[in-house]
Design a protein around this motif. Structure first.
Motif, PDB file in Angstrom:
ATOM      1  N   ILE A 299      60.614 -36.455 103.616  1.00 39.46           N
ATOM      2  CA  ILE A 299      61.753 -35.636 104.023  1.00 39.46           C
ATOM      3  C   ILE A 299      62.281 -36.101 105.385  1.00 39.46           C
ATOM      4  O   ILE A 299      63.485 -36.185 105.607  1.00 39.46           O
ATOM      5  CB  ILE A 299      61.357 -34.138 104.048  1.00 39.46           C
ATOM      6  N   GLU A 300      61.346 -36.410 106.286  1.00 37.43           N
ATOM      7  CA  GLU A 300      61.749 -36.915 107.606  1.00 37.43           C
ATOM      8  C   GLU A 300      62.512 -38.233 107.473  1.00 37.43           C
ATOM      9  O   GLU A 300      63.512 -38.454 108.160  1.00 37.43           O
ATOM     10  CB  GLU A 300      60.522 -37.138 108.490  1.00 37.43           C
ATOM     11  N   MET A 301      62.042 -39.125 106.589  1.00 37.96           N
ATOM     12  CA  MET A 301      62.710 -40.417 106.395  1.00 37.96           C
ATOM     13  C   MET A 301      64.096 -40.223 105.792  1.00 37.96           C
ATOM     14  O   MET A 301      65.039 -40.933 106.160  1.00 37.96           O
ATOM     15  CB  MET A 301      61.859 -41.327 105.512  1.00 37.96           C
ATOM     16  N   ALA A 302      64.230 -39.266 104.866  1.00 43.23           N
ATOM     17  CA  ALA A 302      65.548 -38.990 104.284  1.00 43.23           C
ATOM     18  C   ALA A 302      66.494 -38.467 105.365  1.00 43.23           C
ATOM     19  O   ALA A 302      67.669 -38.859 105.407  1.00 43.23           O
ATOM     20  CB  ALA A 302      65.417 -37.971 103.153  1.00 43.23           C
ATOM     21  N   GLY A 303      65.994 -37.610 106.232  1.00 43.34           N
ATOM     22  CA  GLY A 303      66.820 -37.113 107.332  1.00 43.34           C
ATOM     23  C   GLY A 303      67.210 -38.223 108.288  1.00 43.34           C
ATOM     24  O   GLY A 303      68.333 -38.257 108.801  1.00 43.34           O
ATOM     25  N   LEU A 304      66.277 -39.141 108.515  1.00 41.17           N
ATOM     26  CA  LEU A 304      66.565 -40.284 109.384  1.00 41.17           C
ATOM     27  C   LEU A 304      67.649 -41.161 108.762  1.00 41.17           C
ATOM     28  O   LEU A 304      68.578 -41.600 109.444  1.00 41.17           O
ATOM     29  CB  LEU A 304      65.281 -41.087 109.620  1.00 41.17           C
ATOM     30  N   GLY A 305      67.534 -41.371 107.452  1.00 40.49           N
ATOM     31  CA  GLY A 305      68.538 -42.175 106.752  1.00 40.49           C
ATOM     32  C   GLY A 305      69.903 -41.514 106.719  1.00 40.49           C
ATOM     33  O   GLY A 305      70.939 -42.186 106.698  1.00 40.49           O
ATOM     34  N   ALA A 306      69.919 -40.191 106.730  1.00 37.80           N
ATOM     35  CA  ALA A 306      71.189 -39.458 106.710  1.00 37.80           C
ATOM     36  C   ALA A 306      71.814 -39.343 108.097  1.00 37.80           C
ATOM     37  O   ALA A 306      72.901 -38.821 108.253  1.00 37.80           O
ATOM     38  CB  ALA A 306      70.969 -38.057 106.137  1.00 37.80           C
ATOM     39  N   GLY A 307      71.087 -39.832 109.107  1.00 36.63           N
ATOM     40  CA  GLY A 307      71.620 -39.795 110.465  1.00 36.63           C
ATOM     41  C   GLY A 307      71.417 -38.472 111.169  1.00 36.63           C
ATOM     42  O   GLY A 307      72.144 -38.159 112.112  1.00 36.63           O
ATOM     43  N   ASP A 308      70.451 -37.685 110.718  1.00 36.89           N
ATOM     44  CA  ASP A 308      70.209 -36.369 111.309  1.00 36.89           C
ATOM     45  C   ASP A 308      69.356 -36.419 112.572  1.00 36.89           C
ATOM     46  O   ASP A 308      69.156 -35.394 113.210  1.00 36.89           O
ATOM     47  CB  ASP A 308      69.514 -35.447 110.292  1.00 36.89           C
ATOM     48  N   ALA A 309      68.843 -37.583 112.935  1.00 36.55           N
ATOM     49  CA  ALA A 309      67.938 -37.682 114.084  1.00 36.55           C
ATOM     50  C   ALA A 309      68.730 -37.705 115.390  1.00 36.55           C
ATOM     51  O   ALA A 309      69.691 -38.453 115.539  1.00 36.55           O
ATOM     52  CB  ALA A 309      67.092 -38.944 113.976  1.00 36.55           C
ATOM     53  N   ALA A 310      68.298 -36.869 116.333  1.00 39.55           N
ATOM     54  CA  ALA A 310      68.927 -36.862 117.651  1.00 39.55           C
ATOM     55  C   ALA A 310      68.474 -38.067 118.464  1.00 39.55           C
ATOM     56  O   ALA A 310      69.230 -38.615 119.257  1.00 39.55           O
ATOM     57  CB  ALA A 310      68.587 -35.572 118.390  1.00 39.55           C
ATOM     58  N   SER A 311      67.222 -38.478 118.237  1.00 37.45           N
ATOM     59  CA  SER A 311      66.667 -39.625 118.946  1.00 37.45           C
ATOM     60  C   SER A 311      65.929 -40.500 117.945  1.00 37.45           C
ATOM     61  O   SER A 311      64.907 -40.078 117.374  1.00 37.45           O
ATOM     62  CB  SER A 311      65.698 -39.144 120.038  1.00 37.45           C
ATOM     63  N   LEU A 312      66.420 -41.704 117.721  1.00 39.52           N
ATOM     64  CA  LEU A 312      65.831 -42.604 116.735  1.00 39.52           C
ATOM     65  C   LEU A 312      64.371 -42.942 117.053  1.00 39.52           C
ATOM     66  O   LEU A 312      63.515 -42.846 116.165  1.00 39.52           O
ATOM     67  CB  LEU A 312      66.676 -43.874 116.607  1.00 39.52           C
ATOM     68  N   PRO A 313      64.027 -43.338 118.295  1.00 37.09           N
ATOM     69  CA  PRO A 313      62.622 -43.658 118.581  1.00 37.09           C
ATOM     70  C   PRO A 313      61.682 -42.464 118.368  1.00 37.09           C
ATOM     71  O   PRO A 313      60.578 -42.623 117.845  1.00 37.09           O
ATOM     72  CB  PRO A 313      62.632 -44.070 120.049  1.00 37.09           C
TER      73      PRO A 313
END
Length: 128
Positions: free
Chosen positions: A27-41
Motif C-alpha cells: 500500500i505504501e509503494m502504491a501511494g509512493l507511485g501515485a505521488g502521495d509522498a510528502a518526502s520521497l526519502p
C-alpha cells in the motif's frame, strides 16, 4: 521433530503479522507511485523498514515453528512493541478503534501463545 500445537499457533500468528506488514508495504509503494509522498526519502525509508520488519516476523515464524528460542524471543519483542503501539493509539483523538483492535488483539494472542510455547518447551526439556 514435530512442533507442539502451541508453537504452530504462535508461528501462524507471526506469519499472519508478516503478511500484514507486506500488504502495508505494498500500500505504501502504491501511494509512493501515485505521488502521495510528502518526502520521497522518508517514504522509501519507511517502505524499507516495513519490509525488514516483515522479513524478521517471517524468520521468527519459521524459527518458532522449528522450536528455536531465539525466534520466540524476537517474536515476544515484536508483540510487546505492537501492544505498546496499540495502547499509544488510544491517546489519539478520535481513537482509531480499527487500528487499536486490529493491532492489539493479534499482538496479545501472539504474546500469550509465545509465552505458553516457551513454558511448554521448558517443561519438555526438564522432563528429558
Amino acid at each position: 521433530m514435530r512442533a507442539p500445537g502451541i508453537a504452530r499457533a504462535a508461528a501462524a500468528v507471526l506469519a499472519v503479522e508478516a503478511v500484514a506488514l507486506l500488504v502495508f508495504a505494498a500500500i505504501e509503494m502504491a501511494g509512493l507511485g501515485a505521488g502521495d509522498a510528502a518526502s520521497l526519502p522518508t517514504a522509501i525509508a519507511l517502505i524499507v523498514l516495513t519490509l525488514i520488519g516483515a522479513a524478521a516476523l517471517a524468520a521468527f515464524a519459521f524459527g518458532t515453528r522449528a522450536g528455536r528460542s531465539w525466534a520466540r524471543s524476537g517474536g515476544v519483542v515484536f508483540q510487546v512493541l505492537a501492544i505498546a503501539l496499540a495502547l499509544g493509539a488510544l491517546t489519539l483523538p478520535p481513537i482509531p478503534w480499527a487500528f487499536v483492535l486490529g493491532l492489539g488483539i493479534p499482538a496479545v494472542a501472539g504474546l500469550t501463545l509465545l509465552i505458553a510455547s516457551a513454558r511448554r518447551e521448558g517443561t519438555r526439556r526438564e522432563a528429558e
